[in-house]
Design a protein around this motif. Structure first.
Motif, PDB file in Angstrom:
ATOM      1  N   TYR A 243      39.758  34.890  36.211  1.00  0.00           N
ATOM      2  CA  TYR A 243      40.969  35.683  36.090  1.00  0.00           C
ATOM      3  C   TYR A 243      41.811  35.255  34.886  1.00  0.00           C
ATOM      4  O   TYR A 243      41.703  34.130  34.390  1.00  0.00           O
ATOM      5  CB  TYR A 243      41.853  35.501  37.333  1.00  0.00           C
ATOM      6  N   ARG A 244      42.695  36.180  34.492  1.00  0.00           N
ATOM      7  CA  ARG A 244      43.798  35.790  33.617  1.00  0.00           C
ATOM      8  C   ARG A 244      45.078  36.387  34.182  1.00  0.00           C
ATOM      9  O   ARG A 244      45.089  37.462  34.784  1.00  0.00           O
ATOM     10  CB  ARG A 244      43.573  36.237  32.182  1.00  0.00           C
ATOM     11  N   PHE A 245      46.171  35.642  33.997  1.00  0.00           N
ATOM     12  CA  PHE A 245      47.482  36.059  34.463  1.00  0.00           C
ATOM     13  C   PHE A 245      48.393  36.174  33.264  1.00  0.00           C
ATOM     14  O   PHE A 245      48.533  35.227  32.470  1.00  0.00           O
ATOM     15  CB  PHE A 245      48.032  35.036  35.458  1.00  0.00           C
ATOM     16  N   ALA A 265      41.029  40.537  36.207  1.00  0.00           N
ATOM     17  CA  ALA A 265      39.746  39.869  36.377  1.00  0.00           C
ATOM     18  C   ALA A 265      38.824  40.230  35.216  1.00  0.00           C
ATOM     19  O   ALA A 265      38.895  41.333  34.666  1.00  0.00           O
ATOM     20  CB  ALA A 265      39.103  40.263  37.705  1.00  0.00           C
ATOM     21  N   MET A 266      37.950  39.290  34.862  1.00  0.00           N
ATOM     22  CA  MET A 266      37.055  39.475  33.716  1.00  0.00           C
ATOM     23  C   MET A 266      35.835  40.318  34.094  1.00  0.00           C
ATOM     24  O   MET A 266      35.175  40.055  35.097  1.00  0.00           O
ATOM     25  CB  MET A 266      36.589  38.107  33.199  1.00  0.00           C
ATOM     26  N   ARG A 267      35.551  41.295  33.245  1.00  0.00           N
ATOM     27  CA  ARG A 267      34.321  42.073  33.361  1.00  0.00           C
ATOM     28  C   ARG A 267      33.501  41.876  32.091  1.00  0.00           C
ATOM     29  O   ARG A 267      33.984  42.123  30.985  1.00  0.00           O
ATOM     30  CB  ARG A 267      34.600  43.553  33.557  1.00  0.00           C
ATOM     31  N   VAL A 268      32.284  41.370  32.258  1.00  0.00           N
ATOM     32  CA  VAL A 268      31.349  41.252  31.143  1.00  0.00           C
ATOM     33  C   VAL A 268      30.460  42.489  31.210  1.00  0.00           C
ATOM     34  O   VAL A 268      29.687  42.644  32.159  1.00  0.00           O
ATOM     35  CB  VAL A 268      30.494  39.976  31.240  1.00  0.00           C
ATOM     36  N   PRO A 269      30.559  43.401  30.255  1.00  0.00           N
ATOM     37  CA  PRO A 269      29.784  44.639  30.324  1.00  0.00           C
ATOM     38  C   PRO A 269      28.292  44.389  30.524  1.00  0.00           C
ATOM     39  O   PRO A 269      27.677  43.620  29.786  1.00  0.00           O
ATOM     40  CB  PRO A 269      30.055  45.304  28.969  1.00  0.00           C
ATOM     41  N   PHE A 284      28.692  37.355  24.397  1.00  0.00           N
ATOM     42  CA  PHE A 284      29.021  38.706  24.801  1.00  0.00           C
ATOM     43  C   PHE A 284      30.351  39.110  24.183  1.00  0.00           C
ATOM     44  O   PHE A 284      31.364  38.429  24.386  1.00  0.00           O
ATOM     45  CB  PHE A 284      29.094  38.819  26.325  1.00  0.00           C
ATOM     46  N   ASP A 285      30.348  40.196  23.444  1.00  0.00           N
ATOM     47  CA  ASP A 285      31.577  40.740  22.876  1.00  0.00           C
ATOM     48  C   ASP A 285      32.100  41.860  23.777  1.00  0.00           C
ATOM     49  O   ASP A 285      31.417  42.329  24.695  1.00  0.00           O
ATOM     50  CB  ASP A 285      31.322  41.281  21.469  1.00  0.00           C
ATOM     51  N   GLY A 286      33.301  42.296  23.479  1.00  0.00           N
ATOM     52  CA  GLY A 286      33.862  43.407  24.229  1.00  0.00           C
ATOM     53  C   GLY A 286      34.187  43.077  25.667  1.00  0.00           C
ATOM     54  O   GLY A 286      34.096  43.938  26.561  1.00  0.00           O
ATOM     55  N   ILE A 287      34.579  41.823  25.917  1.00  0.00           N
ATOM     56  CA  ILE A 287      34.961  41.438  27.273  1.00  0.00           C
ATOM     57  C   ILE A 287      36.147  42.283  27.730  1.00  0.00           C
ATOM     58  O   ILE A 287      37.116  42.470  26.990  1.00  0.00           O
ATOM     59  CB  ILE A 287      35.318  39.941  27.335  1.00  0.00           C
ATOM     60  N   GLU A 288      36.074  42.771  28.949  1.00  0.00           N
ATOM     61  CA  GLU A 288      37.127  43.625  29.493  1.00  0.00           C
ATOM     62  C   GLU A 288      37.926  42.861  30.556  1.00  0.00           C
ATOM     63  O   GLU A 288      37.383  42.024  31.282  1.00  0.00           O
ATOM     64  CB  GLU A 288      36.513  44.879  30.127  1.00  0.00           C
ATOM     65  N   TRP A 289      39.208  43.177  30.630  1.00  0.00           N
ATOM     66  CA  TRP A 289      40.073  42.599  31.656  1.00  0.00           C
ATOM     67  C   TRP A 289      40.629  43.737  32.500  1.00  0.00           C
ATOM     68  O   TRP A 289      41.297  44.633  31.988  1.00  0.00           O
ATOM     69  CB  TRP A 289      41.195  41.781  31.018  1.00  0.00           C
ATOM     70  N   VAL A 290      40.323  43.685  33.789  1.00  0.00           N
ATOM     71  CA  VAL A 290      40.605  44.783  34.699  1.00  0.00           C
ATOM     72  C   VAL A 290      41.720  44.365  35.657  1.00  0.00           C
ATOM     73  O   VAL A 290      41.661  43.275  36.254  1.00  0.00           O
ATOM     74  CB  VAL A 290      39.337  45.163  35.496  1.00  0.00           C
ATOM     75  N   ASP A 291      42.721  45.223  35.806  1.00  0.00           N
ATOM     76  CA  ASP A 291      43.820  44.919  36.724  1.00  0.00           C
ATOM     77  C   ASP A 291      43.288  44.721  38.142  1.00  0.00           C
ATOM     78  O   ASP A 291      42.447  45.496  38.625  1.00  0.00           O
ATOM     79  CB  ASP A 291      44.837  46.059  36.737  1.00  0.00           C
ATOM     80  N   HIS A 314      30.862  38.457  38.741  1.00  0.00           N
ATOM     81  CA  HIS A 314      31.002  37.349  39.675  1.00  0.00           C
ATOM     82  C   HIS A 314      30.246  36.117  39.165  1.00  0.00           C
ATOM     83  O   HIS A 314      29.393  36.206  38.283  1.00  0.00           O
ATOM     84  CB  HIS A 314      30.434  37.732  41.049  1.00  0.00           C
ATOM     85  N   ALA A 315      30.541  34.960  39.763  1.00  0.00           N
ATOM     86  CA  ALA A 315      29.791  33.732  39.480  1.00  0.00           C
ATOM     87  C   ALA A 315      30.005  32.757  40.629  1.00  0.00           C
ATOM     88  O   ALA A 315      31.107  32.665  41.181  1.00  0.00           O
ATOM     89  CB  ALA A 315      30.227  33.098  38.165  1.00  0.00           C
TER      90      ALA A 315
END
Length: 462
Positions: A243-245, A265-269, A284-291, A314-315
């Protein structure tokens, strides 16, 4: 930590056998770009390590020649404050600068409802009277003599790790998501709390609810903009998220995180499970952060929530987290397909560069084909002042703190000698909370069980 790991795993069985036969070596097998881990630290030089570990005649802690330890605190002793006894299950910890060369330590206690010694409840510092976890604070002089030891927060639960803020406080993390009415709790748990080691009443016992309610492990803060990164150590599939806050008042000082913010939360495409990635250097580029739909997880744990048709990444066993250079690093302690992961590994370290929006697998730990190398399950990690890492290995069998240099050399720094098993079936409490004094002259660390806090001094700069 120890209480969450299945006891019948193949890895645990192998390590126990090696420990009993004396075959357990003192190295770590790994692959990866070691130099990436140490941005912003001094370069290591000379030979790796400080020589072989010398058996401790007192049976507590083996160290290299020239090093010595002092026991600062043991569970069951009386707190200097008179508030009760030193609690059980010493875990994550941080060291902060005090006056006249002194140090303030804040120490987590990963206490569940079954804990032997709870953190004593103190008026004004207790969140839930039924919670047995929390933190204690030690004040030390310049020679590591204990001047004071007291409760810093009480009534929390399963305080595992956390991380220091940028303004000299400790962010302690509850590694549980039990709600009120579960296990006798009177309030919901699974939060982060801010703790001031010098004046605990300054921070009180206020949950930072906007930072999410989940099985927290550790946090690290981007010093440039105040973004807080958080790991989740979930025990069952679906496993945890990274996560990031984004705080409403970034870099705002003590109490500012109570103002709220946005949790993502982090989404790796294309990657649903980080354990599938096995090749070091994979990027991995283009990491997405989803509310996060519901940060308080009122009905559904966050990792079960609906993140849209693309899902979320997930991990298993996301644990240690720290900031170095321009990136945040986080640890996946292990992954086991038998427990639901997509693939198996013995430990990974990932690096996320916010400026580039890039995620890179930096290190893969593991014994590979050599069973003498117990490179399994890295947990608490800290940067060493001289350049390198100190790693608490959270496995079975013999328990070590390992050093890892910038050149990729591994050495044993400490080995626990407190046998909590039997002479025929020995067991040793894991290490946790490794951290250094602000001047770099002392390494502090905890033995989880029996709860023991050590100060280690010696020729660190040789």
């Amino acid at each position: 930590m120890s209480e969450t790991r299945p006891s019948d795993s193949p890895s645990a069985t192998r390590r126990q056998v090696l420990a009993r036969t004396g075959a357990l070596g003192a190295g770590i097998a790994f692959t990866g770009a070691i130099s990436e881990l140490f941005a912003g630290t001094a370069a290591a030089h000379g030979k790796a390590g400080y020589g072989p570990l010398v058996p401790d005649p007192d049976g507590l802690l083996d160290l290299p020649k020239g090093f010595r330890y002092k026991v600062l605190s043991r569970e069951g002793d009386e707190l200097r404050s008179g508030e009760g006894k030193v609690p059980s299950n010493h875990d994550g910890m941080a060291a902060f600068r005090g006056r006249n060369g002194g140090v303030h330590l804040v120490r987590n206690h990963e206490n569940r409802v079954t804990a032997k010694l709870a953190v004593p409840t103190v008026e004004g510092l207790t969140y839930d009277p039924q919670g047995k976890g929390g933190c204690t604070a030690l004040a030390l002089d310049g020679r590591n003599n204990v001047l004071d030891e007291r409760v810093a927060i009480a009534g929390t639960a399963v305080n595992c790790a956390g991380g220091p803020s940028l303004w000299g406080t400790w962010l302690t993390c509850e590694e549980t998501e039990d709600k009120a009415g579960t296990n006798g709790y009177t309030k919901d748990h699974g939060f982060i709390f801010e703790v001031d080691a010098v004046d605990p009443r300054r921070t009180g016992a206020v949950p930072l609810t906007a930072m999410g309610r989940f099985q927290h492990e550790a946090v690290a803060i981007d010093p440039r903009n105040g973004t807080v990164y958080e790991t989740e150590d979930a025990f069952e599939k679906p496993f945890g998220l990274f996560y990031r806050f984004l705080p409403e008042k970034p870099l705002g000082g003590v109490g500012s995180l109570q103002a709220g913010g946005k949790l993502q939360a982090m989404r790796v495409p294309g990657v649903a499970d980080l354990s599938k990635i096995q090749e070091t250097g994979a990027s991995f580029d283009g990491i997405e952060w989803v509310d996060v739909p519901d940060p308080l997880a009122a009905q559904t744990p966050i990792r079960h929530q609906d993140f849209g048709p693309k899902g979320i990444t997930h991990a298993q066993k996301l644990e240690g987290c720290y900031w170095g250079g321009r990136s945040v690093y986080f640890v996946s302690s292990y992954a086991k397909s038998a427990e639901g992961s997509a693939a198996d590994h013995y430990g990974q370290i990932w690096r996320y560069d916010p400026s580039e929006g890039r995620l890179t697998l930096v290190i893969v730990f593991g014994p590979d084909s050599d069973l003498q190398l117990p490179g399994e399950e890295p947990d608490n990690i800290c940067l060493a002042p001289g350049g390198g890492l100190m790693v608490c290995e959270d496995g079975e069998g013999a328990q070590h703190v390992y050093g890892l240099t910038r050149r990729g050399e591994v050495y044993a720094m400490a080995r626990g000698r407190q046998n909590i098993g039997t002479p025929e079936e020995p067991e040793w409490g894991e290490f946790a909370g490794v951290t250094f004094s602000p001047d770099g002259d002392t390494m502090y660390m905890n033995c989880y069980k029996p709860g023991t806090t050590f100060a280690v001094t010696g020729p660190w700069h040789d």
